[in-house]
Design an enzyme around this catalytic site. Structure first.
Site, PDB file in Angstrom:
ATOM      1  N   GLU A  68       0.979  -1.530  -0.036  1.00 53.35           N
ATOM      2  CA  GLU A  68      -0.193   0.202  -0.248  1.00 53.35           C
ATOM      3  C   GLU A  68       0.711   1.086   0.149  1.00 53.35           C
ATOM      4  O   GLU A  68       0.532   2.790  -0.499  1.00 53.35           O
ATOM      5  CB  GLU A  68      -0.681  -0.227   1.575  1.00 53.35           C
ATOM      6  N   ASP A  69       2.165   1.201   0.662  1.00 53.35           N
ATOM      7  CA  ASP A  69       2.573   2.496   1.284  1.00 53.35           C
ATOM      8  C   ASP A  69       4.441   2.697   0.630  1.00 53.35           C
ATOM      9  O   ASP A  69       5.082   3.605   0.416  1.00 53.35           O
ATOM     10  CB  ASP A  69       2.792   2.916   2.243  1.00 53.35           C
TER      11      ASP A  69
END
Length: 179
Positions: A68-69
């Site tokens: 996600e990051d």
């Protein structure tokens, strides 16, 4: 003894991988805490407060924000950590191509159908984040935004119930302080 070394090695491998991937990231608090504190803290909550010893769950907790990051791919995680870990990470990863409100709506909608192991990661992740919010308001967040996060978290957590009584009790306590 060898089994213990294998478990420790698997946890250290996940921690090292996450440290490298999150190396230059910081939390959105006034102290700019290193981001890696978060995934390691989520795994620690599972182990210490949730009595979770499943190695795949603990690895997934440490890796839960990498796709996600960071530039990490699911294929990369699967190649290093295997299918069980990548499946758990996939279950708890938001699709960043969607608008934020849609991602939040989907978390509420998908929570009840998530696997029990992924629910553990989500419970600990919410607990960590809510504790952070109680300690300090993130940079550029209003009190209203903080309350909205608590309200939204309450809805997500409702769909995760029946997974781990200890973590759920801790979440009920913290959410109860922010009605």
């Amino acid at each position: 003894m060898a089994a213990d070394n294998t478990v420790v090695g698997k946890l250290l491998e996940a921690a090292n991988f996450a440290c490298i991937k999150h190396e230059n990231q910081r939390r959105n608090n006034h102290e700019q805490t290193p981001y890696i504190n978060h995934p390691i803290g989520v795994a620690y909550i599972l182990w210490k407060e949730g009595d979770v010893t499943d190695i795949a769950v603990l690895q997934a907790a440490i890796l839960h924000d990498t796709v996600e990051d960071t530039d990490t791919t699911f294929e990369e995680i699967e190649g290093i950590f295997g299918s069980e870990v990548v499946n758990l990470v996939e279950e708890v990863t938001d699709d960043k191509s969607l608008p934020k409100q849609e991602r939040k709506r989907l978390q509420i909608e998908h929570a009840p159908g998530t696997s029990p192991k992924a629910k553990l990661v989500k419970l600990a992740d919410k607990l960590y984040n809510l504790r952070d919010l109680e300690k300090a308001t993130p940079v550029n967040w209003t009190e209203q935004r903080v309350q909205e996060y608590f309200d939204w978290s309450r809805k997500v957590v409702a769909g995760l119930k029946g997974t781990n009584q200890k973590l759920e009790r801790l979440l009920d306590e913290i959410l109860g302080r922010h009605l």
